[in-house]
Design an enzyme around this catalytic site. Structure first.
Site, PDB file in Angstrom:
ATOM      1  N   GLU A   1       0.857  -1.190   0.000  1.00 14.09           N
ATOM      2  CA  GLU A   1       0.000   0.000   0.000  1.00 14.09           C
ATOM      3  C   GLU A   1       0.892   1.239   0.000  1.00 14.09           C
ATOM      4  O   GLU A   1       1.844   1.326   0.782  1.00 14.09           O
ATOM      5  CB  GLU A   1      -0.920   0.006   1.214  1.00 14.09           C
ATOM      6  CG  GLU A   1      -1.794   1.242   1.317  1.00 14.09           C
ATOM      7  CD  GLU A   1      -2.677   1.253   2.561  1.00 14.09           C
ATOM      8  OE1 GLU A   1      -2.902   2.341   3.122  1.00 14.09           O
ATOM      9  OE2 GLU A   1      -3.127   0.162   2.998  1.00 14.09           O
TER      10      GLU A   1
ATOM     11  N   GLU B   1      -2.020  11.626   3.270  1.00 14.82           N
ATOM     12  CA  GLU B   1      -2.990  11.473   4.341  1.00 14.82           C
ATOM     13  C   GLU B   1      -2.971  12.759   5.162  1.00 14.82           C
ATOM     14  O   GLU B   1      -1.900  13.347   5.396  1.00 14.82           O
ATOM     15  CB  GLU B   1      -2.640  10.282   5.240  1.00 14.82           C
ATOM     16  CG  GLU B   1      -2.748   8.932   4.529  1.00 14.82           C
ATOM     17  CD  GLU B   1      -2.426   7.776   5.479  1.00 14.82           C
ATOM     18  OE1 GLU B   1      -3.336   6.976   5.732  1.00 14.82           O
ATOM     19  OE2 GLU B   1      -1.283   7.705   5.959  1.00 14.82           O
TER      20      GLU B   1
END
Length: 701
Positions: free
Chosen positions: A141, A146
């Site tokens: 991933e 974020e």
């Protein structure tokens, strides 16, 4: 001093180039979504994750993901993902390109304005396509961006791998002042050895493990893109606002928040020039798009066929074109860093049928380059205005066939009926025929509904067979596409029911119609015999919808035929009390919709059709232009005396022509057409002193 300034300037240029060096390796834009239009995201690229997942997608999050426009939509040239609180429950959006777009190595960048609000967690990230087979975190991933607003301005990148058991240990961050009020570019550059993370092209974190194996570097396979806003959860929740041990720390005054994305783009290393676009278009199609490899600082020159024009994009990697009516080559030439690259594709213009009958091919002349044979020995040649096929079949199971490739693909969507005009004498008594259609991808009609030419009419005159392919077409996988019919396959003495043999047949034309004709099929196998009552003519009835049969008579085989009587439907005999051995007869089936074409000629004395003299003469007589609009010319040998020119529709109805003079000493005759004459295929009858000739004329205004 001047030298110092020069060196300083060079250093500044070098540093400026170095600041953007991360873009040099990945220089070709291979995929993008600019989120133009309104409503739902493009379903060709994006799908949805729905519901709450297992325990809030594994992170104890609060939201439920939906596919509602309130949560995910395109608006004003941007993608909007909005988290909304209603009745104490949060809904949000999470979209992905899984199964629709994926890539290995390259630069991905989002231009986005992030969602504000304590307790929220917007993310722009990637997940390994192998998540369904290897699971997580073995698939890898890559979290490109974020953001949690409880830590204002902090942008974070993270990697999840088996070496960290999926935990967020490989992490980097940077600080920007206005992530929720201004758009910034969030990017990652992924190579075989490292992954770099940027905000506005400023590098702030590099992941490059000293040992790259399945535990530390599961980044050797395709990844797909994801965008979402989570609410609460292990990362987003504000601890001071949490209750009852839950990760529900969200600003109680927050009722909605949104992230806006202006674009997402993926770049890879340029290797060779590519060109994409349709290879099949409709005549005069509007807004057709062609795309080439898109490189910064490259220039593009486009070349199109006659009749096609560029609406926009000349000089760029993408052009929008209004197509003409001709097939041709689309070519792009790209110049980049002193190199010139060229790429082209062949684009064919569809044939779009019009009128009540549309001629595909009249075999005058025979298009030799469009014909192929296999499975037997075939001799293909010109016979007046038709294709003559001489064949020798020894192994029917080899599916012997002649395949005609259309000059341009044909759209049979609204014209599903194929009409094939074919004749044979069937001297070997082995002739069996079937016709299949193939689309542009090679899929072929078949199954339970096939065009078998049965009963086979073998009276030596052309017989038009009709078949409606509508039930053989479809849009699903494996089905024939009626909008791109590219080949017609004529199977000869084929398969289990075929017999070895050699024989001949003639193909006069292929046409398509919107519906099966309402007029009856022509009568066939007409035979004349001498009886006590005169000359009796018998024939075969090939239709169930005729209302009567008309009988015509002439003193010459190629003379003018006059109607001498009629009989009721399903009758197959007529006696002419004044007939002689030198009389010639033709039969015509008719109903309220019109008349069929004439049967073969019947005479007691016998008729030899296709006399050599007539064949030679027919080749010397020519109609032009063909197709014609309001007039045509008839070219013939000087000295040939033409006594009459008549025009007939395919159902045998004569068309009245304006008067014109025939000059026997001249070699060209001009014929004017009435303006009311509908488009379609006609037969032009040319009567000379010794012959009666027929030439096909296509009228197309």
């Amino acid at each position: 001093m001047q030298k110092f300034k020069y060196l300083t300037l060079c250093l500044m240029i070098f540093l400026a180039l170095g600041a953007r060096a991360q873009n040099a390796t990945f220089n070709e834009l291979v995929w993008q979504d600019e989120f133009e239009g309104e409503g739902a995201p493009n379903p060709a690229w994006w799908s949805y994750d729905l519901g709450t997942g297992d325990g809030g997608w594994g992170n104890r999050e609060l939201q439920s993901y939906t596919n509602q426009l309130a949560n995910v939509r395109q608006s004003g040239g941007k993608l909007v993902i909005e988290a909304i609180k209603q009745n104490g429950n949060w809904t949000s959006g999470r979209i992905k390109t899984q199964g629709k777009f994926k890539f290995t190595y390259g630069r991905v960048e989002w231009k986005a304005k992030l969602a504000p609000g304590v307790g929220t967690w917007p993310a722009l990230w990637m997940l390994g396509e192998a998540v369904t087979t290897k699971g997580w975190p073995a698939c890898g991933e890559i979290d490109v961006m974020e953001y949690i607003d409880r830590l204002p301005g902090k942008i974070q990148a993270a990697l999840h791998t088996p070496s960290s058991f999926g935990n967020t240990q490989n992490i980097g961050s940077t600080q920007i002042p206005d992530p929720t009020t201004a758009f910034h570019i969030y990017a990652a550059e992924w190579s075989p050895t490292e992954i770099k993370f940027f905000v506005d092209n400023t590098l702030y974190y590099t992941y490059a493990p000293a040992v790259r194996d399945a535990r530390t570097w599961p980044f050797t396979e395709d990844q797909f893109l994801i965008m979402n806003i989570a609410v609460g959860g292990n990362m987003g929740s504000e601890p001071s606002l949490e209750t009852n041990g839950q990760k529900n720390g969200v600003d109680p005054n927050l009722s909605s928040t949104r992230m806006e994305v202006e674009y997402v783009r993926v770049y890879q290393t340029f290797k060779e020039l590519t060109l994409t676009g349709p290879t099949l278009v409709k005549p005069s199609a509007q807004n057709v798009t062609f795309k080439a490899s898109q490189l910064a600082n490259a220039t593009y020159t486009w070349t199109l066929p006659d009749g096609a024009t560029i609406l926009s994009g000349q000089g760029t990697a993408e052009v929008t074109v209004n197509w003409g009516r001709k097939s041709g080559t689309v070519q792009v030439q790209m110049q980049h860093n002193g190199q010139t690259y060229t790429k082209s594709i062949e684009v064919k213009t569809k044939m779009i049928p019009t009128g009540s009958s549309f001629l595909i091919e009249g075999f005058s002349p025979v298009p030799a380059t469009q014909l192929k044979s296999s499975g037997g020995t075939f001799e293909l040649s010109q016979a007046i205005d038709a294709l003559r096929i001489n064949y020798n079949i020894t192994t029917p199971n080899n599916l012997p066939a002649v395949v005609y490739e259309l000059e341009s693909p044909l759209d049979m969507t609204d014209f599903p009926v194929l009409a094939a005009s074919i004749k044979t004498l069937n001297k070997s008594k082995t002739v069996s025929l079937r016709i299949d259609l193939l689309d542009a991808t090679g899929k072929v009609t078949g199954g339970n509904q096939v065009f078998t030419l049965s009963p086979l009419i073998d009276d030596g005159d052309y017989y038009t067979y009709h078949f409606n392919y509508a039930s053989a077409f479809g849009t699903g996988s494996g089905q024939v596409d009626p909008a791109s019919i590219s080949k017609i396959r004529l199977l000869v003495n084929y398969g289990l029911f075929g017999s070895p043999g050699q024989d001949s047949l003639w193909v006069d034309s292929f046409s398509v119609l919107p519906t099966m004709p309402a007029t009856p099929n022509r009568a066939s196998h007409a035979v004349a015999t001498t009886t006590a009552s005169g000359i009796t003519v018998t024939w075969q009835d090939n239709a169930a919808n005729e209302q009567n049969f008309k009988v015509f008579k002439s003193a010459k085989s190629n003379g003018e035929y006059l109607e001498i009587g009629s009989v009721a439907a399903n009758t197959r005999t007529f006696t002419d009390p004044s007939g002689t051995r030198e009389s010639f007869y033709k039969i015509q089936a008719a109903n309220a919709a019109g008349a069929a074409s004439f049967s073969n000629i019947a005479t007691v004395a016998g008729v030899i059709s296709g006399l050599p003299h007539d064949e030679v003469l027919a080749r010397q007589v020519r109609l032009f232009p063909n197709p014609a609009k309001t007039r045509f010319f008839l070219s013939h040998p000087i000295g040939l005396k033409i006594s009459a020119i008549r025009l007939f529709s395919l159902n045998g109805q004569e068309v009245q022509l304006p008067t014109f003079s025939l000059q026997s000493r001249e070699s060209t005759v001009e014929v004017n057409l009435t303006s009311q004459l509908p488009d379609g295929l006609y037969l032009c009858q040319i009567q000379t002193e010794k012959a009666l000739l027929y030439k096909r004329l296509l009228i197309q205004k």
